[in-house]
Design a protein around this motif. Structure first.
Motif, mmCIF file in Angstrom:
data_model
loop_
_atom_site.group_PDB
_atom_site.id
_atom_site.type_symbol
_atom_site.label_atom_id
_atom_site.label_comp_id
_atom_site.label_asym_id
_atom_site.label_seq_id
_atom_site.Cartn_x
_atom_site.Cartn_y
_atom_site.Cartn_z
ATOM 1 N N PHE A 1 0.875 -1.173 0.000
ATOM 2 C CA PHE A 1 0.000 0.000 0.000
ATOM 3 C C PHE A 1 0.916 1.227 0.000
ATOM 4 O O PHE A 1 2.085 1.150 0.387
ATOM 5 C CB PHE A 1 -0.909 0.001 1.241
ATOM 6 C CG PHE A 1 -1.981 -1.066 1.205
ATOM 7 C CD1 PHE A 1 -2.975 -1.042 0.232
ATOM 8 C CD2 PHE A 1 -2.007 -2.095 2.140
ATOM 9 C CE1 PHE A 1 -3.975 -2.017 0.194
ATOM 10 C CE2 PHE A 1 -2.995 -3.069 2.107
ATOM 11 C CZ PHE A 1 -3.972 -3.038 1.132
ATOM 12 N N GLU A 2 0.382 2.343 -0.405
ATOM 13 C CA GLU A 2 1.175 3.562 -0.518
ATOM 14 C C GLU A 2 1.595 4.047 0.873
ATOM 15 O O GLU A 2 0.983 3.706 1.880
ATOM 16 C CB GLU A 2 0.355 4.657 -1.218
ATOM 17 C CG GLU A 2 -0.124 4.286 -2.599
ATOM 18 C CD GLU A 2 -1.230 3.227 -2.616
ATOM 19 O OE1 GLU A 2 -1.997 3.139 -1.635
ATOM 20 O OE2 GLU A 2 -1.304 2.479 -3.608
ATOM 21 N N THR A 3 2.601 4.909 0.898
ATOM 22 C CA THR A 3 2.983 5.535 2.168
ATOM 23 C C THR A 3 2.090 6.760 2.380
ATOM 24 O O THR A 3 1.555 7.310 1.405
ATOM 25 C CB THR A 3 4.449 6.009 2.144
ATOM 26 O OG1 THR A 3 4.566 7.043 1.143
ATOM 27 C CG2 THR A 3 5.410 4.879 1.807
ATOM 28 N N VAL B 1 -6.733 5.848 -4.981
ATOM 29 C CA VAL B 1 -5.536 5.155 -5.469
ATOM 30 C C VAL B 1 -5.786 3.657 -5.553
ATOM 31 O O VAL B 1 -6.550 3.106 -4.775
ATOM 32 C CB VAL B 1 -4.307 5.370 -4.543
ATOM 33 C CG1 VAL B 1 -3.785 6.780 -4.657
ATOM 34 C CG2 VAL B 1 -4.630 5.023 -3.090
ATOM 35 N N GLY B 2 -5.094 3.024 -6.499
ATOM 36 C CA GLY B 2 -5.222 1.573 -6.629
ATOM 37 C C GLY B 2 -4.117 0.998 -7.485
ATOM 38 O O GLY B 2 -3.290 1.729 -8.043
ATOM 39 N N MET B 3 -4.122 -0.337 -7.588
ATOM 40 C CA MET B 3 -3.016 -1.055 -8.248
ATOM 41 C C MET B 3 -3.442 -1.744 -9.542
ATOM 42 O O MET B 3 -2.782 -2.667 -10.003
ATOM 43 C CB MET B 3 -2.461 -2.112 -7.284
ATOM 44 C CG MET B 3 -2.076 -1.579 -5.918
ATOM 45 S SD MET B 3 -1.644 -2.949 -4.821
ATOM 46 C CE MET B 3 -1.697 -2.136 -3.220
ATOM 47 N N THR C 1 -12.733 0.983 -0.656
ATOM 48 C CA THR C 1 -12.752 -0.073 0.361
ATOM 49 C C THR C 1 -12.101 0.391 1.664
ATOM 50 O O THR C 1 -12.254 -0.255 2.703
ATOM 51 C CB THR C 1 -12.020 -1.329 -0.147
ATOM 52 O OG1 THR C 1 -10.739 -0.937 -0.631
ATOM 53 C CG2 THR C 1 -12.805 -2.016 -1.247
ATOM 54 N N ASN C 2 -11.348 1.469 1.586
ATOM 55 C CA ASN C 2 -10.638 1.983 2.774
ATOM 56 C C ASN C 2 -10.243 3.430 2.517
ATOM 57 O O ASN C 2 -10.197 3.860 1.358
ATOM 58 C CB ASN C 2 -9.361 1.150 3.025
ATOM 59 C CG ASN C 2 -8.450 1.102 1.800
ATOM 60 O OD1 ASN C 2 -8.727 0.368 0.843
ATOM 61 N ND2 ASN C 2 -7.400 1.888 1.803
ATOM 62 N N MET C 3 -9.981 4.163 3.583
ATOM 63 C CA MET C 3 -9.370 5.482 3.405
ATOM 64 C C MET C 3 -7.885 5.203 3.155
ATOM 65 O O MET C 3 -7.302 4.299 3.756
ATOM 66 C CB MET C 3 -9.560 6.359 4.652
ATOM 67 C CG MET C 3 -11.020 6.676 4.991
ATOM 68 S SD MET C 3 -12.039 7.295 3.602
ATOM 69 C CE MET C 3 -11.379 8.941 3.353
HETATM 70 N N1 HPA Z 1 -4.142 1.504 -2.168
HETATM 71 C C1 HPA Z 1 -3.926 0.791 -3.294
HETATM 72 N N2 HPA Z 1 -4.743 -0.143 -3.720
HETATM 73 C C2 HPA Z 1 -5.848 -0.386 -2.992
HETATM 74 C C3 HPA Z 1 -6.133 0.307 -1.809
HETATM 75 C C4 HPA Z 1 -5.233 1.312 -1.375
HETATM 76 O O1 HPA Z 1 -5.412 1.983 -0.342
HETATM 77 N N3 HPA Z 1 -7.305 -0.180 -1.346
HETATM 78 C C5 HPA Z 1 -7.708 -1.130 -2.212
HETATM 79 N N4 HPA Z 1 -6.833 -1.266 -3.221
#
Ligand code: HPA
Length: 274
Positions: A194-196, A211-213, A236-238
């Motif tokens: 996950f990102e910093t 953001v996502g991958m 799905t999340n902050m």
């Molecule tokens: N970052 C990157 N990809 C994600 C994230 C996230 O916070 N949540 C779900 N996919």
């Protein structure tokens, strides 16, 4: 590695065409934790990725590995349950494979869904973002290497990559959903980390809302072969650093599971109007 020329892609498409015998109207790529949507498909024909020549195999647990053809709301759909990411070790050019398969079997429009972290602090977990544009500051592109003119030109436009007309329909359908919707900019990070928090602050300054991958590799491939595209991100999340706690894949899965029903209803509604 075998040369990825037009014949390479045609071989996968011929295999699938031969099995399904009909042209799908709509292609769908399901994001992590969103695979339940496939259960809404009627009169299914299921093909394992591993049986398709020159295709890829997903390595992520929450991604299945099946191509499912069938009907939703009277539309013929083909759905990828399980997608491919650069973080799995696939070189960028291999990530063109799914959308090029869609193109060659006759798909007219594609819907991509993904799980994403919300960068925009006015968004909430469980909200949906209709992607209007993306940021990818990673140097590589899935379209690098020899151009295949049967798909599109060497240098191609990305102005209307997330097709305006489809976004309009998506926004109209949003009014009938119990979920909250936004239109925003998706920023690509390769992952798998996950990102910093610092990356997320930078992303926000640059204009990212989520953001996502995934997704951008497919979106660029769609733009190259003139495939109309709708991108939907589930918050799905902050994103990292927004809240004072660590990110986990469990949180991503839990949110995706929680909104699976209303989100599926919404996507079905969109499909019925495409
Ligand atoms: N970052 C990157 N990809 C994600 C994230 C996230 O916070 N949540 C779900 N996919």
């Amino acid at each position: 590695m075998q040369k990825m020329d037009f014949q390479y892609f045609k071989k996968s498409a011929d295999y699938v065409k031969n099995i399904i015998q009909e042209e799908p109207d709509i292609g769908i790529i399901l994001g992590s934790g969103l695979k339940d949507f496939a259960s809404r498909i009627n009169n299914k024909i299921t093909i394992d990725y591993k049986d398709i020549p020159n295709f890829l195999v997903s390595t992520v647990e929450s991604h299945e590995g099946k191509l499912i053809f069938g009907e939703i709301k009277g539309k013929k759909v083909i759905c990828m349950s399980g997608r491919f990411h650069h973080y799995e070790g696939y070189p960028f050019p291999m990530l063109t494979i799914p959308i090029r398969l869609f193109k060659l079997i006759g798909v007219k429009k594609t819907i991509i869904t993904n799980a994403a972290g919300a960068v925009n602090t006015s968004y909430n977990v469980g909200d949906i973002m209709i992607i209007k544009d993306h940021l990818k500051l990673t140097g590589a592109s899935p379209l690098m290497g020899d151009n295949i003119p049967e798909f599109g030109p060497r240098f191609f436009d990305t102005t209307d990559m997330y097709t305006k007309e489809l976004r309009k329909i998506a926004l109209e359908c949003a009014k009938e959903s119990s979920l909250s919707f936004h239109e925003g900019v998706y920023m690509y990070f390769t992952g798998p980390q996950f990102e910093t928090p610092a990356e997320i602050r930078a992303a926000r300054i640059l204009g990212a809302d989520a953001v996502g991958m995934s997704t951008v590799t497919e979106a660029l491939t769609a733009a190259h072969c003139s495939m109309p595209l709708l991108g939907l991100s589930v918050m799905t999340n902050m994103a990292a650093g927004v809240l004072d706690r660590k990110l986990t894949d469990e949180e991503v899965g839990e949110t995706a599971a929680r909104i699976s029903k209303p989100f599926g209803d919404y996507v079905e509604n969109v499909i019925s109007r495409l």
